[in-house]
Each structure stands twice: as structure tokens, then as C-alpha cells.
Design a protein around this motif. Structure first.
Motif, PDB file in Angstrom:
ATOM      1  N   THR A  97      -8.817  -4.932   4.350  1.00  0.00           N
ATOM      2  CA  THR A  97      -7.754  -5.854   4.581  1.00  0.00           C
ATOM      3  C   THR A  97      -6.749  -5.539   3.313  1.00  0.00           C
ATOM      4  OG1 THR A  97      -8.750  -7.606   3.617  1.00  0.00           O
ATOM      5  CG2 THR A  97      -8.768  -7.417   5.978  1.00  0.00           C
ATOM      6  N   THR A  98      -5.504  -5.746   3.729  1.00  0.00           N
ATOM      7  CA  THR A  98      -4.629  -5.488   2.506  1.00  0.00           C
ATOM      8  C   THR A  98      -4.030  -6.633   2.118  1.00  0.00           C
ATOM      9  OG1 THR A  98      -2.867  -4.962   4.029  1.00  0.00           O
ATOM     10  CG2 THR A  98      -4.096  -3.198   2.938  1.00  0.00           C
ATOM     11  N   VAL A  99      -3.785  -7.070   0.935  1.00  0.00           N
ATOM     12  CA  VAL A  99      -3.067  -8.160   0.225  1.00  0.00           C
ATOM     13  C   VAL A  99      -1.972  -7.885  -0.689  1.00  0.00           C
ATOM     14  CG1 VAL A  99      -5.334  -9.839   0.411  1.00  0.00           C
ATOM     15  CG2 VAL A  99      -4.961  -8.572  -1.471  1.00  0.00           C
ATOM     16  N   PRO A 100      -1.172  -8.754  -0.764  1.00  0.00           N
ATOM     17  CA  PRO A 100       0.124  -8.368  -1.669  1.00  0.00           C
ATOM     18  C   PRO A 100      -0.110  -8.156  -3.059  1.00  0.00           C
ATOM     19  CG  PRO A 100       0.267 -10.815  -0.933  1.00  0.00           C
ATOM     20  CD  PRO A 100      -0.937 -10.137  -0.283  1.00  0.00           C
ATOM     21  N   ASP A 101      -1.065  -8.898  -3.728  1.00  0.00           N
ATOM     22  CA  ASP A 101      -1.272  -8.749  -5.241  1.00  0.00           C
ATOM     23  C   ASP A 101      -3.001  -9.071  -5.514  1.00  0.00           C
ATOM     24  OD1 ASP A 101      -1.296 -11.639  -5.007  1.00  0.00           O
ATOM     25  OD2 ASP A 101       1.095 -11.516  -5.245  1.00  0.00           O
ATOM     26  N   ALA A 102      -2.901  -9.120  -6.810  1.00  0.00           N
ATOM     27  CA  ALA A 102      -4.311  -9.430  -7.456  1.00  0.00           C
ATOM     28  C   ALA A 102      -4.537 -10.956  -7.311  1.00  0.00           C
ATOM     29  CB  ALA A 102      -4.352  -8.959  -8.978  1.00  0.00           C
ATOM     30  N   THR A 103      -3.502 -11.796  -7.368  1.00  0.00           N
ATOM     31  CA  THR A 103      -3.688 -13.345  -7.132  1.00  0.00           C
ATOM     32  C   THR A 103      -4.313 -13.293  -5.738  1.00  0.00           C
ATOM     33  OG1 THR A 103      -1.965 -13.793  -8.654  1.00  0.00           O
ATOM     34  CG2 THR A 103      -2.940 -15.522  -7.127  1.00  0.00           C
ATOM     35  N   ALA A 104      -3.868 -12.847  -4.599  1.00  0.00           N
ATOM     36  CA  ALA A 104      -4.352 -13.134  -3.309  1.00  0.00           C
ATOM     37  C   ALA A 104      -5.781 -12.411  -3.123  1.00  0.00           C
ATOM     38  CB  ALA A 104      -3.281 -12.435  -2.325  1.00  0.00           C
ATOM     39  N   ALA A 105      -6.064 -11.438  -4.051  1.00  0.00           N
ATOM     40  CA  ALA A 105      -7.145 -10.656  -3.958  1.00  0.00           C
ATOM     41  C   ALA A 105      -8.301 -11.510  -4.443  1.00  0.00           C
ATOM     42  CB  ALA A 105      -7.111  -9.408  -4.511  1.00  0.00           C
ATOM     43  N   VAL A 136      -7.860  -4.487  -0.110  1.00  0.00           N
ATOM     44  CA  VAL A 136      -6.878  -3.492  -1.290  1.00  0.00           C
ATOM     45  C   VAL A 136      -5.504  -4.290  -1.606  1.00  0.00           C
ATOM     46  CG1 VAL A 136      -5.549  -1.387  -1.286  1.00  0.00           C
ATOM     47  CG2 VAL A 136      -7.754  -1.445  -0.217  1.00  0.00           C
ATOM     48  N   ALA A 137      -5.101  -4.456  -2.781  1.00  0.00           N
ATOM     49  CA  ALA A 137      -4.098  -5.204  -3.127  1.00  0.00           C
ATOM     50  C   ALA A 137      -3.092  -4.350  -3.740  1.00  0.00           C
ATOM     51  CB  ALA A 137      -4.583  -6.407  -4.295  1.00  0.00           C
ATOM     52  N   GLY A 138      -1.758  -4.610  -3.200  1.00  0.00           N
ATOM     53  CA  GLY A 138      -0.547  -3.880  -4.183  1.00  0.00           C
ATOM     54  C   GLY A 138       0.445  -3.847  -2.888  1.00  0.00           C
ATOM     55  N   PRO A 139       1.633  -3.203  -3.429  1.00  0.00           N
ATOM     56  CA  PRO A 139       2.764  -3.024  -2.626  1.00  0.00           C
ATOM     57  C   PRO A 139       2.198  -2.269  -1.289  1.00  0.00           C
ATOM     58  CG  PRO A 139       3.206  -2.342  -4.756  1.00  0.00           C
ATOM     59  CD  PRO A 139       1.836  -2.608  -4.655  1.00  0.00           C
ATOM     60  N   ALA A 140       2.700  -2.526  -0.233  1.00  0.00           N
ATOM     61  CA  ALA A 140       2.521  -2.170   0.978  1.00  0.00           C
ATOM     62  C   ALA A 140       2.257  -0.489   1.029  1.00  0.00           C
ATOM     63  CB  ALA A 140       3.510  -2.519   2.106  1.00  0.00           C
ATOM     64  N   PRO A 141       3.195   0.162   0.874  1.00  0.00           N
ATOM     65  CA  PRO A 141       3.051   1.581   0.959  1.00  0.00           C
ATOM     66  C   PRO A 141       1.647   2.216  -0.033  1.00  0.00           C
ATOM     67  CG  PRO A 141       5.271   1.126   0.331  1.00  0.00           C
ATOM     68  CD  PRO A 141       4.553  -0.074   0.187  1.00  0.00           C
ATOM     69  N   VAL A 142       1.620   1.776  -1.098  1.00  0.00           N
ATOM     70  CA  VAL A 142       0.550   1.903  -2.221  1.00  0.00           C
ATOM     71  C   VAL A 142      -0.649   1.406  -1.607  1.00  0.00           C
ATOM     72  CG1 VAL A 142      -0.486   2.172  -4.361  1.00  0.00           C
ATOM     73  CG2 VAL A 142       2.128   2.147  -3.939  1.00  0.00           C
ATOM     74  N   ALA A 143      -0.955   0.308  -1.089  1.00  0.00           N
ATOM     75  CA  ALA A 143      -2.075  -0.414  -0.595  1.00  0.00           C
ATOM     76  C   ALA A 143      -2.465   0.306   0.630  1.00  0.00           C
ATOM     77  CB  ALA A 143      -1.786  -1.862  -0.469  1.00  0.00           C
ATOM     78  N   ASP A 144      -1.602   0.504   1.513  1.00  0.00           N
ATOM     79  CA  ASP A 144      -1.895   1.372   2.906  1.00  0.00           C
ATOM     80  C   ASP A 144      -2.684   2.556   2.642  1.00  0.00           C
ATOM     81  OD1 ASP A 144      -1.047  -1.037   4.203  1.00  0.00           O
ATOM     82  OD2 ASP A 144       0.650  -0.158   4.726  1.00  0.00           O
ATOM     83  N   GLU A 145      -1.909   3.231   1.600  1.00  0.00           N
ATOM     84  CA  GLU A 145      -2.550   4.576   1.444  1.00  0.00           C
ATOM     85  C   GLU A 145      -3.563   4.669   0.717  1.00  0.00           C
ATOM     86  OE1 GLU A 145      -3.232   8.304  -1.067  1.00  0.00           O
ATOM     87  OE2 GLU A 145      -2.771   6.369  -1.739  1.00  0.00           O
ATOM     88  N   LEU A 146      -4.194   3.799  -0.209  1.00  0.00           N
ATOM     89  CA  LEU A 146      -5.509   3.612  -0.469  1.00  0.00           C
ATOM     90  C   LEU A 146      -6.320   3.040   0.262  1.00  0.00           C
ATOM     91  CD1 LEU A 146      -7.245   3.703  -3.148  1.00  0.00           C
ATOM     92  CD2 LEU A 146      -6.397   1.311  -3.746  1.00  0.00           C
ATOM     93  N   ALA A 147      -5.869   2.208   1.325  1.00  0.00           N
ATOM     94  CA  ALA A 147      -6.702   1.744   2.414  1.00  0.00           C
ATOM     95  C   ALA A 147      -7.171   2.912   3.188  1.00  0.00           C
ATOM     96  CB  ALA A 147      -6.252   0.533   2.919  1.00  0.00           C
ATOM     97  N   ASP A 148      -6.418   3.909   3.557  1.00  0.00           N
ATOM     98  CA  ASP A 148      -6.574   4.913   4.463  1.00  0.00           C
ATOM     99  C   ASP A 148      -7.638   5.683   3.619  1.00  0.00           C
ATOM    100  OD1 ASP A 148      -4.971   3.973   6.476  1.00  0.00           O
ATOM    101  OD2 ASP A 148      -3.240   5.145   5.587  1.00  0.00           O
TER     102      ASP A 148
END
Length: 329
Positions: free
Chosen positions: A71-79, A46-58
């Protein structure tokens, strides 16, 4: 002097019963994994800013408990980097316009389709933009050709090991035959799958090396067990390489879609490791190939060693080692 004759009717009945017994075992072995495909700890990001990515991962974890290893990553490039490195099968990327799905369909079109469905559920049925970061070959977008093309490689490798054991005498000749088969199978297999059918799309030499290593590992496993244990070893080798190895290989899907522990076990058998290695060589520039290559190299080395040692242990006794009748003592 009496001789015991076996009734033809009894023998026929025993053969029929044996065939049905084998059938009863093989049908579920082949059909059950295919009938129970579902995500099981499937690696996704799940890629994105931490609060948003964590919520989507949950939300993703809660929607399908046990289905995804998130796993969470910071942005689309990392994904996208994780997709190219075969660390994940897909990434849910958050953005100002909602969630998009980045996939690597070359890793398994079946997985990409399942994840596209999951993304639609998370978005409440709204259309989800899908970006295929690592697509399969344009001539085989559904991956059917890849899976179907790999089956004959397993079958012919098993037959090569059987025939070299049954028809060729001498360890040097058998070892030479196995090595020659690996080289030729790699070259011809890559020529057919890449050049003729167009179902793989990487570098020809790396594809040939992957196919050749798999072919050598499978054939050497059968021949090695045959040299060590005789005909029982040949049966065991056929069981490992084809009858069990093929349905557990997940060549047309992904090991994380099979019931566990069978999906993981299949990756430790030649066909499963071979399929993973060829996908990595054909579509991912070798990323994620390390364990599969090591597994196949282990089978190849062990099989070749068993051919050498087994043949030496069973070599005929020379004339000088046999005392002539009537001249002993």
C-alpha cells in the motif's frame, strides 16, 4: 471357556509402529513451516510522493512476485502510524537521500530481518538506513525469549484442561478450576515474562489479561471437548491446542511467512491467536488485537459451555430414578 491372550511381542510391535507413524506426521508438521519461511502477501507500505512511491511499489512487486501486499501512503508520518497500528510490518520511505526502511521489529524480528534484506536488494546493494519504529524489548531484541516463553503457556494450559477433566468431578468444580487457572496463569505469566525475564514491555495488567484469556481459552477447549466426547475429546483438544496449533502459530515469526493457508489457519487456533494478542498488548498498546481477542473469547465461551453441558448430560442417575430390583411394575 477359552480366553484370547494378546501376544506381548505383537503389542510391542504395534506400539512401535504407531509411535513411528505419529512421528512421521509430527516431524513435517513442525519442521516444514519453519523450513519454508518466506514473505507471502506480507503487508508493507511505500511512503512518498505519488509518482515516486508508485514506481517503488511496482519495483518491489516485480522483484518478489506474490511476496508483498503493498500500500502507498503520503509520507513517513503516515507510514509510522500504520506500523504502530499493526497495519503493516514495514515501510519503504523515499526521501532526498534515497530509500530508508521503517520497521516494527516487535511484530516479528524475523520479518524485520527479511525486509532489511529486501531493502538492500532494491537499493542495489547500497546501505539502507533502518528506523525501528516499534522495537522489541531491549532484553529480547531477537524475539527468541518471546517465542520460547509462549510455548510453556500452551503446554500448561493443555495440561490444565486434561487434569481438570480426568481428576475433577462436577461441572461447578471444573468451571471454577478453569476460571481460577485463567486468572492465575495471566498474573503469574505476566510476572515472569515481564517482571522476571523482561521479554515483554507493555502494561502489566493488559499483558496479564491477554495471557489469562489465552490460558482460559486453551484449557477450556481441551476440557470442553473432554466433557463432550470423553478421552477422544481430550485427544482432539490436545491436537488443536498444541500438536497442530503450535507449529502453525507463527509466534516466533509472522503468519504471512508460513505456507498458506496454514499461516492464516493458525491465527484461528488458540496458540496463534494468543501470540498475536500478547504482542499487541505488550508492544502496540492493543492495536491489531481485535480479531485475536474475539477468537480466544469464542474458544473460552464454547469450552466453558461444553464443560457445563457435557457434565450435565453425563451426570450419574440418582437413586430415585432407578427402580429397585424385583419391585418394578
Amino acid at each position: 471357556m477359552s480366553t484370547r491372550t494378546r501376544s506381548p511381542l505383537l503389542l510391542a510391535a504395534l506400539i512401535a509402529a504407531l509411535a513411528v507413524g505419529v512421528q512421521a506426521l509430527l516431524v513435517p508438521l513442525f519442521a516444514a513451516p519453519a523450513a519454508n519461511l518466506a514473505p507471502r502477501d506480507l503487508p508493507v507500505a511505500v511512503a512518498g510522493p505519488a509518482p515516486v512511491a508508485d514506481e517503488l511499489a511496482d519495483r518491489l512487486t516485480a522483484a518478489r512476485p506474490g511476496a508483498f501486499a503493498v500500500t502507498t501512503v503520503p509520507d513517513a508520518t503516515a507510514a509510522d502510524r500504520a506500523l504502530r497500528d499493526r497495519e503493516v510490518y514495514a515501510a519503504f520511505v523515499t526521501g532526498p537521500h534515497g530509500v530508508s526502511l521503517h520497521t516494527a521489529s516487535a511484530a516479528g524480528p524475523t520479518v524485520a530481518a527479511l525486509l532489511t534484506e529486501a531493502a538492500g536488494q532494491l537499493s542495489g546493494g547500497r546501505p539502507v538506513a533502518v528506523v525501528d519504529v516499534v522495537p522489541g524489548d531491549p532484553d529480547d531484541l531477537r524475539g527468541a525469549g518471546f517465542g520460547a516463553g509462549f510455548l510453556p503457556l500452551a503446554l500448561t494450559s493443555m495440561l490444565a484442561g486434561l487434569l481438570l477433566t480426568l481428576l475433577v468431578t462436577g461441572r461447578t468444580a471444573r468451571l471454577t478450576g478453569l476460571l481460577a487457572y485463567g486468572v492465575l496463569a495471566g498474573a503469574v505469566g505476566a510476572a515472569v515474562l515481564h517482571g522476571w525475564l523482561g521479554v515483554i514491555d507493555g502494561g502489566w495488567f493488559t499483558e496479564a489479561a491477554a495471557i489469562g484469556l489465552f490460558a482460559l481459552a486453551a484449557a477450556a477447549t481441551v476440557a470442553g471437548l473432554g466433557a463432550l466426547l470423553g478421552r477422544a475429546g481430550l485427544g482432539l483438544g490436545a491436537l488443536l491446542v498444541f500438536l497442530v496449533g503450535n507449529p502453525l502459530s507463527a509466534v516466533s515469526a509472522a503468519p504471512e511467512l508460513l505456507p498458506q493457508p496454514w499461516g492464516a489457519l493458525g491465527q484461528w487456533l488458540p496458540v496463534g491467536a494468543g501470540g498475536t494478542l500478547l504482542r499487541s498488548a505488550a508492544f502496540f498498546d492493543g492495536a491489531g488485537a481485535g480479531r485475536a481477542a474475539a477468537v480466544l473469547a469464542g474458544y473460552a465461551v464454547l469450552g466453558l459451555t461444553l464443560v457445563a453441558l457435557g457434565d450435565r448430560a453425563r451426570r450419574p442417575v440418582g437413586p430415585a430414578e432407578v427402580a429397585a430390583p424385583g419391585r418394578a411394575g
